[in-house]
Motif scaffolding. Structure first.
Motif, PDB file in Angstrom:
ATOM      1  N   VAL A 196       0.846  -1.193   0.000  1.00  0.00           N
ATOM      2  CA  VAL A 196       0.000   0.000   0.000  1.00  0.00           C
ATOM      3  C   VAL A 196       0.882   1.244   0.000  1.00  0.00           C
ATOM      4  O   VAL A 196       2.021   1.237   0.463  1.00  0.00           O
ATOM      5  N   GLY A 197       0.332   2.300  -0.541  1.00  0.00           N
ATOM      6  CA  GLY A 197       1.012   3.590  -0.598  1.00  0.00           C
ATOM      7  C   GLY A 197       0.058   4.615  -1.172  1.00  0.00           C
ATOM      8  O   GLY A 197      -1.160   4.393  -1.251  1.00  0.00           O
ATOM      9  N   SER A 198       0.583   5.741  -1.582  1.00  0.00           N
ATOM     10  CA  SER A 198      -0.256   6.804  -2.122  1.00  0.00           C
ATOM     11  C   SER A 198      -0.436   6.629  -3.627  1.00  0.00           C
ATOM     12  O   SER A 198       0.420   6.071  -4.314  1.00  0.00           O
ATOM     13  N   GLU A 258      -6.932   8.399  -2.149  1.00  0.00           N
ATOM     14  CA  GLU A 258      -5.499   8.681  -2.263  1.00  0.00           C
ATOM     15  C   GLU A 258      -4.636   7.465  -1.970  1.00  0.00           C
ATOM     16  O   GLU A 258      -3.415   7.564  -1.961  1.00  0.00           O
ATOM     17  N   ARG A 259      -5.263   6.325  -1.732  1.00  0.00           N
ATOM     18  CA  ARG A 259      -4.522   5.099  -1.419  1.00  0.00           C
ATOM     19  C   ARG A 259      -4.497   4.163  -2.625  1.00  0.00           C
ATOM     20  O   ARG A 259      -5.534   3.923  -3.251  1.00  0.00           O
ATOM     21  N   LEU A 260      -3.335   3.646  -2.933  1.00  0.00           N
ATOM     22  CA  LEU A 260      -3.175   2.640  -3.973  1.00  0.00           C
ATOM     23  C   LEU A 260      -2.825   1.319  -3.301  1.00  0.00           C
ATOM     24  O   LEU A 260      -1.903   1.261  -2.478  1.00  0.00           O
ATOM     25  N   ILE A 261      -3.568   0.277  -3.624  1.00  0.00           N
ATOM     26  CA  ILE A 261      -3.391  -1.039  -3.007  1.00  0.00           C
ATOM     27  C   ILE A 261      -3.063  -2.048  -4.094  1.00  0.00           C
ATOM     28  O   ILE A 261      -3.784  -2.149  -5.092  1.00  0.00           O
ATOM     29  N   LEU A 262      -1.983  -2.794  -3.900  1.00  0.00           N
ATOM     30  CA  LEU A 262      -1.610  -3.875  -4.803  1.00  0.00           C
ATOM     31  C   LEU A 262      -1.588  -5.177  -4.012  1.00  0.00           C
ATOM     32  O   LEU A 262      -0.890  -5.285  -3.001  1.00  0.00           O
ATOM     33  N   VAL A 263      -2.350  -6.153  -4.464  1.00  0.00           N
ATOM     34  CA  VAL A 263      -2.316  -7.498  -3.892  1.00  0.00           C
ATOM     35  C   VAL A 263      -1.495  -8.354  -4.844  1.00  0.00           C
ATOM     36  O   VAL A 263      -1.888  -8.578  -5.993  1.00  0.00           O
ATOM     37  N   GLY A 267       5.763   9.504  -0.841  1.00  0.00           N
ATOM     38  CA  GLY A 267       5.513   9.042   0.512  1.00  0.00           C
ATOM     39  C   GLY A 267       5.923   7.597   0.705  1.00  0.00           C
ATOM     40  O   GLY A 267       6.505   6.959  -0.173  1.00  0.00           O
ATOM     41  N   ALA A 268       5.597   7.090   1.895  1.00  0.00           N
ATOM     42  CA  ALA A 268       5.994   5.732   2.255  1.00  0.00           C
ATOM     43  C   ALA A 268       5.207   4.701   1.461  1.00  0.00           C
ATOM     44  O   ALA A 268       4.049   4.914   1.090  1.00  0.00           O
ATOM     45  N   ALA A 321      -0.064  -3.900   6.601  1.00  0.00           N
ATOM     46  CA  ALA A 321       0.471  -2.896   5.684  1.00  0.00           C
ATOM     47  C   ALA A 321      -0.150  -1.528   5.953  1.00  0.00           C
ATOM     48  O   ALA A 321       0.554  -0.505   5.967  1.00  0.00           O
ATOM     49  N   PHE A 322      -1.452  -1.474   6.186  1.00  0.00           N
ATOM     50  CA  PHE A 322      -2.103  -0.193   6.449  1.00  0.00           C
ATOM     51  C   PHE A 322      -1.676   0.373   7.800  1.00  0.00           C
ATOM     52  O   PHE A 322      -1.498   1.586   7.940  1.00  0.00           O
ATOM     53  N   ALA A 323      -1.506  -0.502   8.794  1.00  0.00           N
ATOM     54  CA  ALA A 323      -1.016  -0.029  10.090  1.00  0.00           C
ATOM     55  C   ALA A 323       0.396   0.527   9.942  1.00  0.00           C
ATOM     56  O   ALA A 323       0.746   1.554  10.542  1.00  0.00           O
ATOM     57  N   GLY A 324       1.218  -0.139   9.136  1.00  0.00           N
ATOM     58  CA  GLY A 324       2.567   0.363   8.911  1.00  0.00           C
ATOM     59  C   GLY A 324       2.570   1.676   8.157  1.00  0.00           C
ATOM     60  O   GLY A 324       3.397   2.551   8.428  1.00  0.00           O
ATOM     61  N   LEU A 325       1.648   1.847   7.208  1.00  0.00           N
ATOM     62  CA  LEU A 325       1.581   3.096   6.457  1.00  0.00           C
ATOM     63  C   LEU A 325       1.218   4.258   7.376  1.00  0.00           C
ATOM     64  O   LEU A 325       1.732   5.379   7.221  1.00  0.00           O
ATOM     65  N   THR A 326       0.356   4.000   8.344  1.00  0.00           N
ATOM     66  CA  THR A 326      -0.016   5.044   9.304  1.00  0.00           C
ATOM     67  C   THR A 326       1.158   5.418  10.198  1.00  0.00           C
ATOM     68  O   THR A 326       1.368   6.594  10.515  1.00  0.00           O
TER      69      THR A 326
END
Length: 443
Positions: free
Chosen positions: A207-209, A240-245, A266-267, A287-292
């Motif tokens: 995940v990222g921007s 604003e979030r891009l998610i790749l599985v 960004g991260a 991943a989302f917790a880490g992005l925060t």
């Protein structure tokens, strides 16, 4: 110089909208065409069966649908030859409700082969359908008509492709959303099968921007590049979030940095590997917790593993990271022999000094080195690397604050590591991290 006269009907309908000549067709020729529609259709079906092997291999219902399209094409040609109109009629008059069946049964290339056979059959019958003076205009009309039918067929396939693309995108978004929500149901499994997902191992969520000012080709670009680096990929954009599985990533230590370039500023964080797509929600949540929490580590690599962000996630209130530190670091240290937890604690509290730690514990400095090496082997985190020492120190603090009865494993004071002790990290981040050999102060 006088200008040539232009037929008003031809000017209104455009090229291809009238028959071959400026004069109306011979009524006798039109009547003969109408009388031979049945025989032309029969001859066309025989010719299709003789010339096209793939046509013979179709199911009876598929052959019937294509035969109906051919018959409608011949009948519509007669109507068009008698009274030329705008070519827009081709979609509804010839194909009718057939586009779905047509695109499912055969490819566009095969559809054009079918049209070519139909045109050839009609053109071969021109000498028997019209007198010599009318054969030229009739043959030209057949060619113009075939052109309109070919363009209409291409339009049918283009519309079908757009419809499938839109549906696939919506279905993909539903699967990504279900993974993020932790849904595990038969409906999710059927959707996963529908999107063509095949990977059953090495599945992670990144995940990222979203890139700034994304264009219409962003999704295709993402799939094109990630398709070279992974077996499967699902793309989700949520604001604003891009998610790749990602599934079946080849050489993660090389692939992850390349994939991270597709994100915006960004991260970029990737979660731990999951065993299946249905269980990938834990990777997504990490991943989302880490992005925060990534904002608390400005110098974090890009991309960064969610496990490398355990300390920041704990400080931000992530209970999952707290439990992971206790399970994978603190309890294995307590369960190990040779006082690893005490040695690590003293080493961290005394400013990472081997000599001070050896004096505090009344052991030789080589003994301290050996124990710290054992800590690295047991947990996967090297106390001599400042960042990893910070992770270990956070694990000690969190473990001491965690009640022993709160889901504790029976590993304390056993004299040897228990069977339930978590093994060192095997994530892509740990594999990609450069070896500490040769660094100043390395063991």
């Amino acid at each position: 110089m006088p200008q040539p006269e232009v037929d008003p009907g031809r000017a209104r309908s455009g090229v291809g909208a009238t028959n071959a000549g400026s004069t109306p067709p011979d009524p006798a020729t039109v009547e003969k065409l109408r009388a031979t529609i049945g025989s032309l259709s029969t001859a066309t079906l025989r010719q299709l069966d003789a010339d096209l092997p793939w046509y013979r291999g179709l199911r009876p219902d598929e052959r019937s649908a294509l035969g109906l399209v051919a018959q409608k094409g011949i009948a519509s040609f007669v109507n068009w030859y008698q009274k030329p109109v705008s070519p827009a009629w081709v979609l509804s008059d010839v194909f009718g409700t057939a586009p779905t069946e047509l695109t499912r049964s055969i490819s566009l290339q095969k559809a054009l082969q079918l049209i070519r056979v139909v045109v050839q059959v009609v053109e071969d019958q021109v000498p028997f359908l019209a007198p010599a003076p009318d054969q030229g205009p009739l043959r030209e009309a057949v060619l113009r008509y075939s052109r309109e039918v070919a363009f209409a067929a291409a339009d049918v396939y283009a519309r079908a492709a757009e419809t499938r693309g839109s549906w696939d995108t919506r279905l993909e978004a539903l699967v990504v959303d279900a993974i993020l929500r932790g849904e595990s149901s038969d409906a999710l499994r059927s959707r996963i099968a529908a999107v063509g997902w095949k990977s059953q191992a090495r599945i992670t969520v990144m995940v990222g921007s979203t890139p700034r000012d994304p264009d219409a080709g962003l999704l295709n670009e993402l799939r094109r590049i990630t398709g070279r680096l992974a077996e499967d990929v699902l793309v989700g954009i949520q604001g604003e979030r891009l998610i790749l599985v990602l599934g079946g990533v080849r050489e993660p230590e090389k692939a992850y940095p390349r994939i991270s370039e597709l994100f915006g500023a960004g991260a970029v964080v990737f979660g731990p590997e999951a065993s299946s797509l249905v269980t990938a929600s834990s990777s997504a949540q990490a991943a989302f917790a880490g992005l925060t929490a990534a904002r608390a580590w400005p110098d974090a690599p890009r991309p960064v593993s969610s496990e490398d962000l355990w300390p920041e996630r704990v400080i931000s209130g992530d209970a999952t990271a707290r439990g992971a530190l206790v399970r994978s670091i603190y309890r294995p240290l307590l369960a190990a022999s040779n006082g690893l937890e005490q040695t690590l604690s003293s080493y961290l509290e005394l400013g990472h000094s081997l000599e001070a730690t050896s004096r505090s514990l009344f052991v030789h400095a080589n003994t301290v080195r050996y124990r710290l090496r054992r800590v690295s082997d047991l947990t996967g985190w090297d106390p001599l690397v400042p960042r990893e020492a910070y992770v270990l120190q956070t694990a000690l603090v969190v473990g001491r604050l965690t009640p022993a009865e709160a889901g504790a494993d029976p590993v304390r004071h056993s004299g040897s590591p228990a069977a339930s002790t978590t093994s060192p990290r095997t994530t892509a981040a740990a594999k990609a991290r450069p070896s500490t050999a040769g660094r100043p102060g390395s063991l």
